[in-house]
Scaffold this motif. Structure first.
Motif, PDB file in Angstrom:
ATOM      1  N   GLY A  82      -7.906  17.853  28.099  1.00 16.74           N
ATOM      2  CA  GLY A  82      -7.095  18.845  28.764  1.00 16.74           C
ATOM      3  C   GLY A  82      -7.751  19.344  30.098  1.00 16.74           C
ATOM      4  O   GLY A  82      -6.860  19.620  30.923  1.00 16.74           O
ATOM      5  N   ALA A  97      -5.990  23.093  28.815  1.00 16.94           N
ATOM      6  CA  ALA A  97      -4.846  22.713  29.859  1.00 16.94           C
ATOM      7  C   ALA A  97      -4.423  24.102  30.308  1.00 16.94           C
ATOM      8  O   ALA A  97      -3.546  24.223  31.333  1.00 16.94           O
ATOM      9  CB  ALA A  97      -3.989  21.938  29.384  1.00 16.94           C
ATOM     10  N   ALA A  98      -4.484  25.036  29.626  1.00 11.77           N
ATOM     11  CA  ALA A  98      -3.742  26.522  29.773  1.00 11.77           C
ATOM     12  C   ALA A  98      -4.173  26.955  31.146  1.00 11.77           C
ATOM     13  O   ALA A  98      -5.251  26.985  31.562  1.00 11.77           O
ATOM     14  CB  ALA A  98      -3.969  27.371  28.768  1.00 11.77           C
ATOM     15  N   LYS A 135      -5.228  21.616  24.355  1.00 13.98           N
ATOM     16  CA  LYS A 135      -4.101  22.631  24.795  1.00 13.98           C
ATOM     17  C   LYS A 135      -4.767  23.914  25.524  1.00 13.98           C
ATOM     18  O   LYS A 135      -4.381  24.470  26.443  1.00 13.98           O
ATOM     19  CB  LYS A 135      -3.470  23.260  23.377  1.00 13.98           C
ATOM     20  N   LYS A 136      -5.892  24.369  24.808  1.00 15.63           N
ATOM     21  CA  LYS A 136      -6.691  25.404  25.534  1.00 15.63           C
ATOM     22  C   LYS A 136      -7.067  25.004  26.863  1.00 15.63           C
ATOM     23  O   LYS A 136      -7.127  25.931  28.007  1.00 15.63           O
ATOM     24  CB  LYS A 136      -7.689  25.948  24.541  1.00 15.63           C
ATOM     25  N   PRO A 168       1.768  26.089  34.429  1.00 14.69           N
ATOM     26  CA  PRO A 168       0.817  25.379  33.875  1.00 14.69           C
ATOM     27  C   PRO A 168      -0.221  24.768  34.706  1.00 14.69           C
ATOM     28  O   PRO A 168       0.472  24.084  35.615  1.00 14.69           O
ATOM     29  CB  PRO A 168       1.506  24.708  32.677  1.00 14.69           C
ATOM     30  N   ARG A 169      -1.329  24.573  34.424  1.00 19.97           N
ATOM     31  CA  ARG A 169      -2.287  23.631  35.300  1.00 19.97           C
ATOM     32  C   ARG A 169      -2.030  22.232  35.318  1.00 19.97           C
ATOM     33  O   ARG A 169      -1.816  21.622  34.284  1.00 19.97           O
ATOM     34  CB  ARG A 169      -3.602  23.925  34.828  1.00 19.97           C
ATOM     35  N   GLN A 170      -2.000  21.843  36.540  1.00 24.21           N
ATOM     36  CA  GLN A 170      -1.590  20.200  36.690  1.00 24.21           C
ATOM     37  C   GLN A 170      -2.767  19.648  36.559  1.00 24.21           C
ATOM     38  O   GLN A 170      -3.678  19.875  37.108  1.00 24.21           O
ATOM     39  CB  GLN A 170      -0.689  20.110  37.764  1.00 24.21           C
ATOM     40  N   GLY A 190      -4.638  18.080  32.228  1.00 27.86           N
ATOM     41  CA  GLY A 190      -3.681  19.028  32.580  1.00 27.86           C
ATOM     42  C   GLY A 190      -2.826  19.250  31.286  1.00 27.86           C
ATOM     43  O   GLY A 190      -3.112  18.831  30.287  1.00 27.86           O
ATOM     44  N   SER A 191      -1.628  19.714  31.489  1.00 21.51           N
ATOM     45  CA  SER A 191      -0.907  20.139  30.550  1.00 21.51           C
ATOM     46  C   SER A 191       0.119  19.070  30.125  1.00 21.51           C
ATOM     47  O   SER A 191       1.084  19.384  29.402  1.00 21.51           O
ATOM     48  CB  SER A 191       0.124  21.318  30.891  1.00 21.51           C
ATOM     49  N   ASN A 192      -0.125  17.874  30.095  1.00 17.83           N
ATOM     50  CA  ASN A 192       0.895  16.905  29.758  1.00 17.83           C
ATOM     51  C   ASN A 192       0.870  16.740  28.066  1.00 17.83           C
ATOM     52  O   ASN A 192      -0.243  16.918  27.610  1.00 17.83           O
ATOM     53  CB  ASN A 192       0.408  15.233  30.111  1.00 17.83           C
ATOM     54  N   PRO A 193       1.982  16.919  27.544  1.00 23.12           N
ATOM     55  CA  PRO A 193       2.049  17.265  26.205  1.00 23.12           C
ATOM     56  C   PRO A 193       1.563  15.948  25.114  1.00 23.12           C
ATOM     57  O   PRO A 193       1.318  16.067  24.101  1.00 23.12           O
ATOM     58  CB  PRO A 193       3.690  17.410  25.839  1.00 23.12           C
TER      59      PRO A 193
END
Length: 199
Positions: free
Chosen positions: A115, A198-199, A195-196, A65-67, A119-122
């Motif tokens: 995002g 950060a993918a 979400k998209k 996942p992209r940081q 990045g991909s932080n939830p």
């Protein structure tokens, strides 16, 4: 007394002529180089028996996942929410109508900014949804103030700062089922947009 020398064997017509032992060694000519029984054969690269080809039974690893920068992601989401809230309010004020698709755009752009940079932080999709709700509400309040300014002759800024209670009362009176529906759709658009991105 010297040993008699055996007569030399003829090589023509002798199928074993090339395989005769040399100097009493029956394996002469068949010795591996440097003691390696696999000399002359292709050795696996780097000790990997599957080098040069795809390893059986192993699927390629999914991309990581992209940081991103979480703090900058929050800042980007806040800035996007403020900017889109102002644009949304201007659209409502100019048209006199609450345009639901614009609310969806507010949410999606807020999530996209979060995002793409964060990045991909939830946490970011959830935070984006909350910010989108605030931005949609702020945009509608700004729109109501601009409509009230046209009707009363008082500036929208004055209405928002000195008569905010009147503006919120007018918003509550104009709110209906579609108003709250687009709140939900805008929040979902922000969540999925983050979400998209950060993918």
């Amino acid at each position: 007394m010297s040993q008699p020398t055996p007569p030399s064997q003829p090589t023509e017509g002798n199928p074993y002529a090339a395989q005769q032992p040399v100097a009493g060694n029956p394996y002469a000519g068949q010795q591996p180089s440097d003691g390696n029984p696999f000399a002359g054969q292709q050795q696996p690269t780097g000790g990997n028996p599957f080098a040069g080809g795809q390893q059986p039974g192993f699927a390629p690893a999914p991309p990581a996942p992209r940081q991103g920068n979480f703090a900058l992601g929050i800042v980007a989401a806040v800035v996007a929410a403020l900017v889109t809230a102002g644009i949304y309010g201007a659209i409502i004020g100019a048209s006199g109508y609450e345009i639901g698709y614009a609310a969806v755009g507010v949410g999606f752009l807020t999530g996209l900014a979060a995002g793409r940079i964060g990045g991909s932080n939830p946490v970011l999709p959830v935070l984006s949804a909350v910010l989108a709700l605030g931005a949609i509400y702020a945009g509608q309040i700004i729109g109501v103030a601009m409509i009230g300014a046209d009707e009363s002759g008082i500036s929208a800024t004055t209405l928002l700062t000195d008569h905010f209670d009147l503006v919120t009362s007018a918003w509550k009176e104009s709110a209906d089922f579609m108003t709250y529906l687009f709140f939900g759709i805008g929040a979902f658009a922000a969540f999925s947009g983050a979400k998209k991105a950060a993918a």
